[in-house]
Write a protein that holds these residues in place. Structure first.
Motif, PDB file in Angstrom:
ATOM      1  N   LEU A 139     -24.394  22.100   1.783  1.00  9.39           N
ATOM      2  CA  LEU A 139     -24.748  20.866   1.073  1.00  9.39           C
ATOM      3  C   LEU A 139     -23.553  20.144   0.451  1.00  9.39           C
ATOM      4  N   ILE A 140     -22.521  20.880   0.041  1.00 10.84           N
ATOM      5  CA  ILE A 140     -21.392  20.230  -0.634  1.00 10.84           C
ATOM      6  C   ILE A 140     -20.661  19.231   0.252  1.00 10.84           C
ATOM      7  N   PRO A 141     -20.442  19.498   1.552  1.00 11.33           N
ATOM      8  CA  PRO A 141     -19.747  18.484   2.369  1.00 11.33           C
ATOM      9  C   PRO A 141     -20.413  17.107   2.318  1.00 11.33           C
ATOM     10  N   ASN A 142     -21.741  17.066   2.318  1.00 10.11           N
ATOM     11  CA  ASN A 142     -22.444  15.789   2.205  1.00 10.11           C
ATOM     12  C   ASN A 142     -22.220  15.162   0.838  1.00 10.11           C
ATOM     13  N   MET A 143     -22.181  15.998  -0.210  1.00 12.19           N
ATOM     14  CA  MET A 143     -21.909  15.490  -1.551  1.00 12.19           C
ATOM     15  C   MET A 143     -20.519  14.858  -1.615  1.00 12.19           C
ATOM     16  N   GLY A 149     -21.835  14.794  -6.556  1.00 11.71           N
ATOM     17  CA  GLY A 149     -22.682  15.976  -6.399  1.00 11.71           C
ATOM     18  C   GLY A 149     -22.478  16.925  -7.556  1.00 11.71           C
ATOM     19  N   ARG A 150     -23.493  17.706  -7.819  1.00 15.75           N
ATOM     20  CA  ARG A 150     -23.422  18.706  -8.869  1.00 15.75           C
ATOM     21  C   ARG A 150     -24.062  20.010  -8.371  1.00 15.75           C
ATOM     22  N   GLY A 191     -15.576  13.901  -7.021  1.00 15.99           N
ATOM     23  CA  GLY A 191     -16.839  13.463  -7.589  1.00 15.99           C
ATOM     24  C   GLY A 191     -17.898  14.555  -7.581  1.00 15.99           C
ATOM     25  N   VAL A 192     -17.516  15.731  -7.083  1.00 11.80           N
ATOM     26  CA  VAL A 192     -18.430  16.871  -7.006  1.00 11.80           C
ATOM     27  C   VAL A 192     -17.908  17.987  -7.907  1.00 11.80           C
ATOM     28  N   GLY A 239     -20.192  18.042 -15.627  1.00 14.83           N
ATOM     29  CA  GLY A 239     -19.137  18.554 -14.758  1.00 14.83           C
ATOM     30  C   GLY A 239     -18.325  19.683 -15.354  1.00 14.83           C
ATOM     31  N   LYS A 240     -18.907  20.420 -16.301  1.00 17.66           N
ATOM     32  CA  LYS A 240     -18.171  21.526 -16.928  1.00 17.66           C
ATOM     33  C   LYS A 240     -17.938  22.664 -15.942  1.00 17.66           C
ATOM     34  N   ARG A 241     -16.861  23.368 -16.141  1.00 11.83           N
ATOM     35  CA  ARG A 241     -16.540  24.532 -15.306  1.00 11.83           C
ATOM     36  C   ARG A 241     -17.469  25.693 -15.629  1.00 11.83           C
ATOM     37  N   VAL A 242     -17.674  25.960 -16.925  1.00 11.14           N
ATOM     38  CA  VAL A 242     -18.536  27.040 -17.389  1.00 11.14           C
ATOM     39  C   VAL A 242     -19.378  26.522 -18.545  1.00 11.14           C
ATOM     40  N   ALA A 243     -20.638  26.937 -18.581  1.00 10.59           N
ATOM     41  CA  ALA A 243     -21.519  26.606 -19.697  1.00 10.59           C
ATOM     42  C   ALA A 243     -22.003  27.904 -20.332  1.00 10.59           C
ATOM     43  N   MET A 244     -21.769  28.040 -21.630  1.00 12.33           N
ATOM     44  CA  MET A 244     -22.248  29.212 -22.356  1.00 12.33           C
ATOM     45  C   MET A 244     -22.385  28.874 -23.830  1.00 12.33           C
ATOM     46  N   THR A 245     -23.142  29.689 -24.559  1.00  8.37           N
ATOM     47  CA  THR A 245     -23.301  29.479 -25.991  1.00  8.37           C
ATOM     48  C   THR A 245     -22.052  29.975 -26.726  1.00  8.37           C
ATOM     49  N   ARG A 246     -21.896  29.533 -27.952  1.00  5.83           N
ATOM     50  CA  ARG A 246     -20.790  30.022 -28.774  1.00  5.83           C
ATOM     51  C   ARG A 246     -20.946  31.515 -29.030  1.00  5.83           C
TER      52      ARG A 246
END
Length: 280
Positions: A139-143, A149-150, A191-192, A239-246
């Motif tokens: 799917l990423i190539p189309n994005m 894309g996300r 953009g992805v 677009g964050k690299r990592v998402a986590m709580t404090r």
């Protein structure tokens, strides 16, 4: 199972979002977050649950929804899924390939590696790792071509340590996070983006299915699926690299300062099987 439409055509130009593991837990919460903004492709094994979750989406949000019943542990499941969507697209011009991918499907399995059923561990690797990469690769190539894309990869705090009594699960999440962070860097300027969501314990069906027990020590301070899904969703859109709580970030830093053997011992204790309580 062929894609099943759950909508009438609206003709609007929303992008499409594909969510795996869409029958419960975090998947159900991702549906709520995505429905006001995107049309949906929902993928899981339990058709009835997905149908129940999708029943009112069109009425409430004008959200078109496609349900695909699929076991992602099967060989080349991701390739088969995208092939089904490609075929579906030829007959349904209102559908186009998703530019939002939520790799949420996954499961755990408690026990010592040498005592576990290899077939179940193999299935875990397929669901937690292989199909995530497979779907992204297709799917990423189309994005990239579209310039937007996300991808959200649901990893875990487990990705930052080894996990005795859940060795394959922890290793699978370590792979997923490492791969996700690497592709995040590779995709700069396209953009992805790819985002790794790394929560601690979450109060879903996962603990009971893995054999930990929903009332075990590890689950007593679990976050709600609503909170973690929103954390991951907003991080992905940003677009964050990592998402986590404090809280999780603090725990990871603490683990890094402790002797490795001590961390391994404590982790093993937390992963001991816990029977579910029975009503008297």
């Amino acid at each position: 199972m062929a894609p099943q439409k759950m909508y009438t055509e609206t003709g609007d130009a929303r992008e499409w979002c594909l969510i795996t593991g869409a029958s419960s837990g975090l998947g159900a919460e991702f549906i709520k977050l995505a429905a006001p903004l995107y049309h949906l492709v929902l993928v899981a094994r339990r058709t009835d649950r997905m149908e129940a979750l999708a029943a009112n989406l069109f009425t409430e949000y004008g959200c078109m929804c496609i349900i695909i019943t699929k076991d992602l542990a099967e060989e080349a499941a991701g390739t088969a899924l995208v092939a089904e969507l490609t075929e579906f697209q030829t007959a349904n011009t209102e559908f186009h390939m998703p530019t939002i991918l939520v790799n949420n499907a996954g499961f755990g399995y408690i026990g010592k590696f040498h005592e576990q059923d290899w077939a179940r561990n193999r299935n875990m690797i397929m669901v937690n790792v292989t199909v995530c990469c497979e779907l992204a690769a297709l799917l990423i190539p189309n994005m990239v071509e579209k310039g937007f894309g996300r991808v959200l990869n649901v990893a875990s705090i487990a990705s930052y340590m080894a996990g005795p009594n859940q060795s394959i699960y922890f290793a699978s999440k370590a792979f997923l996070r490492s791969w996700s962070e690497a592709t995040w860097m590779e995709l700069q300027g396209t953009g992805v983006t790819t985002t790794a969501l790394c929560p601690g314990p979450v109060s879903t069906e996962w603990a009971a299915e893995a054999g930990i027990g929903s009332d075990g020590d590890m689950m007593k301070k679990a976050d709600t699926p609503e909170f973690i899904a929103r954390l991951g969703w907003t991080g992905m859109l940003a677009g964050k690299r990592v998402a986590m709580t404090r809280k999780t970030a603090t725990q990871i830093k603490a683990f890094a300062c402790l002797p490795k053997k001590l961390v391994l011992k404590k982790t093993m204790q937390l992963q001991e099987p816990k029977p579910e309580p029975t009503a008297e």
